[in-house]
Design a protein around this motif. Structure first.
Motif, PDB file in Angstrom:
ATOM      1  N   UNK A   1      -2.489  45.109  43.648  1.00 50.01           N
ATOM      2  CA  UNK A   1      -1.349  45.215  44.559  1.00 50.01           C
ATOM      3  C   UNK A   1      -1.634  44.356  45.786  1.00 50.01           C
ATOM      4  N   UNK A   2      -0.770  44.405  46.779  1.00 54.52           N
ATOM      5  CA  UNK A   2      -0.940  43.588  47.988  1.00 54.52           C
ATOM      6  C   UNK A   2      -1.326  44.427  49.187  1.00 54.52           C
ATOM      7  N   UNK A   3      -1.874  45.600  48.951  1.00 56.36           N
ATOM      8  CA  UNK A   3      -2.222  46.510  50.041  1.00 56.36           C
ATOM      9  C   UNK A   3      -3.733  46.663  50.109  1.00 56.36           C
ATOM     10  N   UNK A   4      -4.320  46.412  51.275  1.00 53.37           N
ATOM     11  CA  UNK A   4      -5.757  46.609  51.468  1.00 53.37           C
ATOM     12  C   UNK A   4      -5.992  47.974  52.102  1.00 53.37           C
ATOM     13  N   UNK A   5      -6.837  48.789  51.443  1.00 49.41           N
ATOM     14  CA  UNK A   5      -7.174  50.098  51.988  1.00 49.41           C
ATOM     15  C   UNK A   5      -8.567  50.113  52.617  1.00 49.41           C
ATOM     16  N   UNK A   6      -9.510  49.436  51.985  1.00 49.33           N
ATOM     17  CA  UNK A   6     -10.852  49.366  52.565  1.00 49.33           C
ATOM     18  C   UNK A   6     -11.512  48.053  52.191  1.00 49.33           C
ATOM     19  N   UNK A   7     -12.381  47.592  53.100  1.00 52.87           N
ATOM     20  CA  UNK A   7     -13.149  46.367  52.890  1.00 52.87           C
ATOM     21  C   UNK A   7     -14.619  46.710  53.029  1.00 52.87           C
ATOM     22  N   UNK A   8     -15.385  46.537  51.949  1.00 57.20           N
ATOM     23  CA  UNK A   8     -16.833  46.720  51.990  1.00 57.20           C
ATOM     24  C   UNK A   8     -17.479  45.345  52.093  1.00 57.20           C
ATOM     25  N   UNK A   9     -18.577  45.275  52.817  1.00 58.02           N
ATOM     26  CA  UNK A   9     -19.234  43.976  53.028  1.00 58.02           C
ATOM     27  C   UNK A   9     -20.745  44.122  53.033  1.00 58.02           C
ATOM     28  N   UNK A  10     -21.406  43.061  52.600  1.00 58.23           N
ATOM     29  CA  UNK A  10     -22.867  43.006  52.563  1.00 58.23           C
ATOM     30  C   UNK A  10     -23.299  41.786  53.361  1.00 58.23           C
ATOM     31  N   UNK A  11     -23.868  42.025  54.544  1.00 59.20           N
ATOM     32  CA  UNK A  11     -24.265  40.938  55.443  1.00 59.20           C
ATOM     33  C   UNK A  11     -25.686  40.477  55.160  1.00 59.20           C
ATOM     34  N   UNK A  12     -25.902  39.159  55.354  1.00 59.70           N
ATOM     35  CA  UNK A  12     -27.235  38.556  55.316  1.00 59.70           C
ATOM     36  C   UNK A  12     -27.371  37.630  56.510  1.00 59.70           C
ATOM     37  N   UNK A  13     -28.568  37.583  57.092  1.00 61.86           N
ATOM     38  CA  UNK A  13     -28.819  36.742  58.262  1.00 61.86           C
ATOM     39  C   UNK A  13     -30.136  36.003  58.053  1.00 61.86           C
ATOM     40  N   UNK A  14     -30.138  34.715  58.379  1.00 61.74           N
ATOM     41  CA  UNK A  14     -31.403  33.987  58.319  1.00 61.74           C
ATOM     42  C   UNK A  14     -31.464  32.954  59.438  1.00 61.74           C
TER      43      UNK A  14
ATOM     44  N   UNK B   1     -21.705  36.820  54.345  1.00 56.77           N
ATOM     45  CA  UNK B   1     -21.329  38.132  53.822  1.00 56.77           C
ATOM     46  C   UNK B   1     -20.482  37.964  52.576  1.00 56.77           C
ATOM     47  N   UNK B   2     -20.681  38.874  51.619  1.00 59.96           N
ATOM     48  CA  UNK B   2     -19.802  39.003  50.457  1.00 59.96           C
ATOM     49  C   UNK B   2     -18.959  40.256  50.643  1.00 59.96           C
ATOM     50  N   UNK B   3     -17.786  40.271  50.014  1.00 60.38           N
ATOM     51  CA  UNK B   3     -16.832  41.347  50.256  1.00 60.38           C
ATOM     52  C   UNK B   3     -16.369  41.999  48.951  1.00 60.38           C
ATOM     53  N   UNK B   4     -16.101  43.291  49.076  1.00 62.92           N
ATOM     54  CA  UNK B   4     -15.472  44.065  48.000  1.00 62.92           C
ATOM     55  C   UNK B   4     -14.240  44.708  48.613  1.00 62.92           C
ATOM     56  N   UNK B   5     -13.063  44.404  48.060  1.00 72.30           N
ATOM     57  CA  UNK B   5     -11.814  44.936  48.590  1.00 72.30           C
ATOM     58  C   UNK B   5     -11.261  45.965  47.610  1.00 72.30           C
ATOM     59  N   UNK B   6     -11.091  47.187  48.095  1.00 74.08           N
ATOM     60  CA  UNK B   6     -10.565  48.275  47.257  1.00 74.08           C
ATOM     61  C   UNK B   6     -11.314  48.365  45.930  1.00 74.08           C
TER      62      UNK B   6
END
Length: 279
Positions: free
Chosen positions: A121-134, A83-88
């Motif tokens: 900043x040092x505050x996480x409000x949301x974490x978006x993720x893109x999963x891949x499975x193989x 998975x790759x992540x996008x934070x805020x």
């Protein structure tokens, strides 16, 4: 003092240090460098994926800015999950990669390092993720991309703090590019640190096009994939070997064009040269 008393004193000391560091994790500093007590960041335990025999659960938010996942493989084959992540709304380098044996579970924790650099900043409000499975054996794709979003108890208006503070070096209807810093003494040579913002409704690939350093044509390395409305902290790197080949020791000027490609249509264009001012 007896050895027993020394041992007890050391144990109490370590306990106090441990308690102090735990409290410190929940502290922030204001603009005057004063420590401000803040509420601990948490998430609700939740299933973020359940299909093709794979169940992924976000279990909890862990200290030092991370998410603990439990991945369960109910199939009769070993599977690999990434998975790759996008934070805020900002891309981060941190990712998930785990191979799970057939009929097994596995815990994985993803830590988001350099959070202030990416989000301002040092505050996480949301974490978006893109999963891949193989399939781990055949490398056959089971899932090419699945989106999920987790909101923390700090969720509100995402401003990204000082992420976009810097020099606006290029902007059009598709992208905005802000120069954060020029580092002439980086590990590889010359680094130009940028924040790239995707203003469009499509996923974009951004890479470096033509570039000039002190008037010499030199290739820079940059590649970024940006989802719609997202940003990314990136660096254009000019390798020291190329700088030396062109007798460049002191950096006087840097000009770069950017190659922009629409990931869905593959339409592309090159921007005008942007001057990356050297202070």
């Amino acid at each position: 003092m007896t050895m027993k008393k020394i041992f007890i004193c050391l144990a109490v000391l370590f306990l106090l240090i441990g308690c102090g560091s735990s409290d410190q994790d929940n502290n922030q500093t204001d603009k005057n460098n004063n420590t401000v007590q803040t509420e601990k960041t948490t998430i609700e335990q939740q299933e973020v994926y359940n299909a093709q025999g794979i169940i992924i659960t976000a279990v909890e938010y862990v200290e030092k800015n991370g998410i603990k996942f439990t991945i369960e493989n109910t199939t009769d084959k070993a599977m690999t999950v990434s998975a790759d992540f996008i934070v805020d709304n900002c891309n981060v380098d941190d990712s998930l990669y785990a191979e799970i044996a057939a009929q097994s579970k596995k815990n994985e924790t993803v830590k988001f390092d350099n959070l202030e650099k990416y989000t301002g900043d040092n505050i996480i409000q949301q974490i978006e993720m893109y999963f891949r499975i193989y399939d781990s054996s055949t490398l056959e794709d089971i899932l090419t991309e699945q989106y999920c979003c987790i909101k923390t108890n700090k969720f509100g208006e995402i401003t990204n703090g000082n992420l976009l503070e810097g020099t606006n070096v290029y902007e059009d209807d598709m992208i905005k590019i802000v120069l954060k810093k020029v580092d002439p003494d980086s590990f590889w040579g010359l680094d130009c640190e940028l924040v790239i913002v995707n203003k469009s409704n499509s996923t974009l690939y951004v890479s470096s096009g033509s570039a000039r350093v002190n008037g010499y044509s030199i290739d820079g390395t940059l590649y970024s994939e940006l989802k719609p409305g997202k940003s990314s902290y990136e660096s254009i790197t000019f390798f020291s070997t190329e700088l030396e080949e062109n007798d460049i020791t002191d950096i006087e000027s840097i000009s770069v064009s950017f190659h922009i490609t629409n990931a869905e249509t593959y339409d592309y264009y090159d921007t005008e040269y942007a001057d990356l001012k050297v202070e």
